[in-house]
Design a protein around this motif. Structure first.
Motif, PDB file in Angstrom:
ATOM      1  N   LYS A  59       0.836  -1.206   0.000  1.00 45.99           N
ATOM      2  CA  LYS A  59       0.000   0.000   0.000  1.00 45.99           C
ATOM      3  C   LYS A  59       0.872   1.258   0.000  1.00 45.99           C
ATOM      4  O   LYS A  59       0.572   2.233  -0.690  1.00 45.99           O
ATOM      5  N   ILE A  60       1.943   1.239   0.780  1.00 43.27           N
ATOM      6  CA  ILE A  60       2.853   2.387   0.800  1.00 43.27           C
ATOM      7  C   ILE A  60       3.602   2.498  -0.519  1.00 43.27           C
ATOM      8  O   ILE A  60       3.783   3.595  -1.072  1.00 43.27           O
ATOM      9  N   TYR A  61       4.022   1.374  -1.080  1.00 46.52           N
ATOM     10  CA  TYR A  61       4.745   1.354  -2.355  1.00 46.52           C
ATOM     11  C   TYR A  61       3.911   1.988  -3.467  1.00 46.52           C
ATOM     12  O   TYR A  61       4.420   2.766  -4.280  1.00 46.52           O
ATOM     13  N   HIS A  62       2.608   1.684  -3.498  1.00 42.45           N
ATOM     14  CA  HIS A  62       1.753   2.189  -4.570  1.00 42.45           C
ATOM     15  C   HIS A  62       1.360   3.651  -4.367  1.00 42.45           C
ATOM     16  O   HIS A  62       0.807   4.265  -5.275  1.00 42.45           O
ATOM     17  N   ILE A  63       1.628   4.200  -3.191  1.00 44.66           N
ATOM     18  CA  ILE A  63       1.451   5.649  -3.020  1.00 44.66           C
ATOM     19  C   ILE A  63       2.488   6.394  -3.860  1.00 44.66           C
ATOM     20  O   ILE A  63       2.197   7.409  -4.510  1.00 44.66           O
ATOM     21  N   PHE A  64       3.715   5.880  -3.868  1.00 48.20           N
ATOM     22  CA  PHE A  64       4.807   6.522  -4.599  1.00 48.20           C
ATOM     23  C   PHE A  64       4.924   6.018  -6.041  1.00 48.20           C
ATOM     24  O   PHE A  64       5.452   6.704  -6.898  1.00 48.20           O
ATOM     25  N   LYS A  65       4.400   4.818  -6.272  1.00 53.63           N
ATOM     26  CA  LYS A  65       4.419   4.259  -7.622  1.00 53.63           C
ATOM     27  C   LYS A  65       3.050   3.655  -7.890  1.00 53.63           C
ATOM     28  O   LYS A  65       2.842   2.467  -7.675  1.00 53.63           O
ATOM     29  N   PRO A  66       2.106   4.474  -8.359  1.00 53.81           N
ATOM     30  CA  PRO A  66       0.729   4.006  -8.547  1.00 53.81           C
ATOM     31  C   PRO A  66       0.641   2.866  -9.550  1.00 53.81           C
ATOM     32  O   PRO A  66       1.523   2.666 -10.386  1.00 53.81           O
ATOM     33  N   HIS A  67      -0.503   2.138  -9.459  1.00 54.53           N
ATOM     34  CA  HIS A  67      -0.753   1.049 -10.404  1.00 54.53           C
ATOM     35  C   HIS A  67      -0.804   1.582 -11.826  1.00 54.53           C
ATOM     36  O   HIS A  67      -1.320   2.668 -12.082  1.00 54.53           O
ATOM     37  N   HIS A  68      -0.274   0.808 -12.757  1.00 55.11           N
ATOM     38  CA  HIS A  68      -0.452   1.121 -14.165  1.00 55.11           C
ATOM     39  C   HIS A  68      -1.763   0.505 -14.635  1.00 55.11           C
ATOM     40  O   HIS A  68      -2.234  -0.485 -14.082  1.00 55.11           O
ATOM     41  N   HIS A  69      -2.343   1.073 -15.669  1.00 53.13           N
ATOM     42  CA  HIS A  69      -3.566   0.501 -16.216  1.00 53.13           C
ATOM     43  C   HIS A  69      -3.283  -0.871 -16.792  1.00 53.13           C
ATOM     44  O   HIS A  69      -2.258  -1.115 -17.430  1.00 53.13           O
ATOM     45  N   ASP A  70      -4.222  -1.758 -16.560  1.00 53.94           N
ATOM     46  CA  ASP A  70      -4.116  -3.096 -17.149  1.00 53.94           C
ATOM     47  C   ASP A  70      -4.207  -2.967 -18.662  1.00 53.94           C
ATOM     48  O   ASP A  70      -4.989  -2.189 -19.198  1.00 53.94           O
ATOM     49  N   VAL A  71      -3.407  -3.756 -19.382  1.00 52.17           N
ATOM     50  CA  VAL A  71      -3.397  -3.665 -20.839  1.00 52.17           C
ATOM     51  C   VAL A  71      -4.744  -4.027 -21.436  1.00 52.17           C
ATOM     52  O   VAL A  71      -5.088  -3.614 -22.545  1.00 52.17           O
ATOM     53  N   ASP A  72      -5.541  -4.831 -20.710  1.00 52.28           N
ATOM     54  CA  ASP A  72      -6.847  -5.230 -21.210  1.00 52.28           C
ATOM     55  C   ASP A  72      -7.930  -4.236 -20.847  1.00 52.28           C
ATOM     56  O   ASP A  72      -9.079  -4.408 -21.225  1.00 52.28           O
ATOM     57  N   GLU A  73      -7.595  -3.202 -20.062  1.00 55.23           N
ATOM     58  CA  GLU A  73      -8.583  -2.240 -19.620  1.00 55.23           C
ATOM     59  C   GLU A  73      -8.350  -0.908 -20.318  1.00 55.23           C
ATOM     60  O   GLU A  73      -7.235  -0.389 -20.326  1.00 55.23           O
ATOM     61  N   PRO A  74      -9.389  -0.321 -20.908  1.00 61.19           N
ATOM     62  CA  PRO A  74      -9.233   0.974 -21.566  1.00 61.19           C
ATOM     63  C   PRO A  74      -8.997   2.083 -20.566  1.00 61.19           C
ATOM     64  O   PRO A  74      -9.301   1.941 -19.376  1.00 61.19           O
ATOM     65  N   GLU A  75      -8.440   3.188 -21.039  1.00 62.00           N
ATOM     66  CA  GLU A  75      -8.207   4.353 -20.187  1.00 62.00           C
ATOM     67  C   GLU A  75      -9.538   4.822 -19.610  1.00 62.00           C
ATOM     68  O   GLU A  75     -10.552   4.913 -20.320  1.00 62.00           O
ATOM     69  N   GLY A  76      -9.570   5.125 -18.323  1.00 61.43           N
ATOM     70  CA  GLY A  76     -10.807   5.583 -17.692  1.00 61.43           C
ATOM     71  C   GLY A  76     -11.743   4.453 -17.303  1.00 61.43           C
ATOM     72  O   GLY A  76     -12.908   4.684 -16.974  1.00 61.43           O
ATOM     73  N   PHE A  77     -11.255   3.208 -17.362  1.00 62.96           N
ATOM     74  CA  PHE A  77     -12.088   2.061 -17.010  1.00 62.96           C
ATOM     75  C   PHE A  77     -12.567   2.159 -15.562  1.00 62.96           C
ATOM     76  O   PHE A  77     -11.784   2.447 -14.659  1.00 62.96           O
ATOM     77  N   VAL A  78     -13.857   1.945 -15.356  1.00 60.57           N
ATOM     78  CA  VAL A  78     -14.453   1.970 -14.020  1.00 60.57           C
ATOM     79  C   VAL A  78     -14.899   0.557 -13.674  1.00 60.57           C
ATOM     80  O   VAL A  78     -15.731  -0.022 -14.381  1.00 60.57           O
TER      81      VAL A  78
END
Length: 324
Positions: free
Chosen positions: A111-130
């Motif tokens: 959880k702390i790691y992803h504060i400084f390095k957020p998740h990247h979008h999944d390649v199968d998910e379009p930008e803005g995927f909810v």
């Protein structure tokens, strides 16, 4: 008549034994529950973050689902497993707890790691995927129950260690009381916390006195910040508990250098301060345990993401292929 009196005398004796046993169960459960109070606080601090972001209407149902999973963890899995292992394989309990502690370190550090390095979008998910809310809720509840399992294991193990050696049935009854009591306290408190803002809103709208409405507005204004603070405390609690479990297990297994060093530092600091030495000792120990948990969790992140998760997916893929 003499036979009837003898029977009544036997019944009275059995009733006295049963009453004494009930007193023993209640007394042992209270003592064991008090000893596990620190882990209970951790559990209460960790849980509210799992309802963050959901609509108010889903908060209590989510807490209830997690609470049911928690009581299932304790009564159906941990209680019998703890009793059996304590009876036949007591040496296995420490390594199992260390695995649970390592999981908490990993989750808190991630959880702390992803504060400084957020998740990247999944390649199968379009930008803005909810994500689908129902799917997200299932993920959150599943994650909360898994985390609860580790914390519950610690609580039940501490409680079991505090129950004097007696019959397995007496130990089981005392542990069951601890499990039910602690789950009620933890998730009752969580339910109150997550609905506090709704209570404040009700006071703001329906309060007859200006002071009542002012209190309601203060609660509504304070709760978002308080919940964020509680999420931070929850993450810190995971690192603290996980680190302390791993360090204590290392000490039990004969690798107590770090464990002993931390306790020496804590006692030296407390002795230098000479004020509220008990609290200072606890605070320094908890802080250093948490820092160890963070460092250990950071080491586990690449091991888990690059080795364990791919292997697990490979195994699951092969299992799924066989079933088809």
């Amino acid at each position: 008549m003499s036979g009837l009196l003898a029977l009544l005398d036997d019944v009275a004796a059995i009733a006295k034994i049963a009453a004494a046993s009930a007193d023993d169960v209640i007394g042992q459960a209270a003592k064991a529950g008090a000893k596990a109070a620190g882990a209970v606080i951790d559990d209460a601090a960790v849980t509210p973050k799992y309802v963050a972001g959901f609509s108010p209407a889903r908060e209590i149902p989510i807490v209830w689902r997690i609470a049911k999973g928690s009581i299932k963890n304790k009564l159906l899995f941990l209680l019998p497993a703890g009793l059996v292992l304590n009876e036949f394989l007591p040496g296995v309990i420490t390594p199992l707890l260390m695995l649970g502690g390592a999981y908490l370190c990993f989750e808190g550090a991630e959880k702390i790691y992803h504060i400084f390095k957020p998740h990247h979008h999944d390649v199968d998910e379009p930008e803005g995927f909810v994500p689908d809310p129902l799917h997200l809720e299932e993920q959150k509840v599943s994650g909360a129950i898994k985390t609860d399992f580790i914390l519950s294991a610690e609580i039940m193990t501490i409680a079991l260690s505090e129950i004097p050696e007696s019959t397995i049935w007496l130990e089981a009854a005392a542990l069951a009381l601890v499990a039910i009591g602690i789950t009620t306290v933890v998730y009752g408190s969580v339910a109150l916390l997550v609905k506090a803002d709704d209570f404040g809103l009700m006071l703001t709208r329906r309060g007859r006195l200006s002071a009542t409405r002012a209190v309601g507005r203060a609660i509504v204004k304070a709760m978002p910040g308080f919940m964020k603070l509680l999420m931070i405390v929850g993450t810190a609690a995971m690192l603290w508990v996980g680190g302390s479990i791993v360090l204590h297990g290392m000490d039990v297994l004969g690798f107590g250098v770090i464990y002993g060093t931390i306790h020496d530092i804590a006692h030296n600091v407390a002795h230098a301060v000479q004020v509220t030495q008990g609290f200072v000792t606890w605070a320094v120990t908890a802080t250093l345990d948490g820092l160890f948990g963070l460092a250990f969790g950071m080491v586990l992140i690449p091991i888990t993401t690059k080795v364990i998760v791919p292997l697990w997916r490979l195994v699951r893929g092969k299992s799924a292929a066989k079933t088809h």
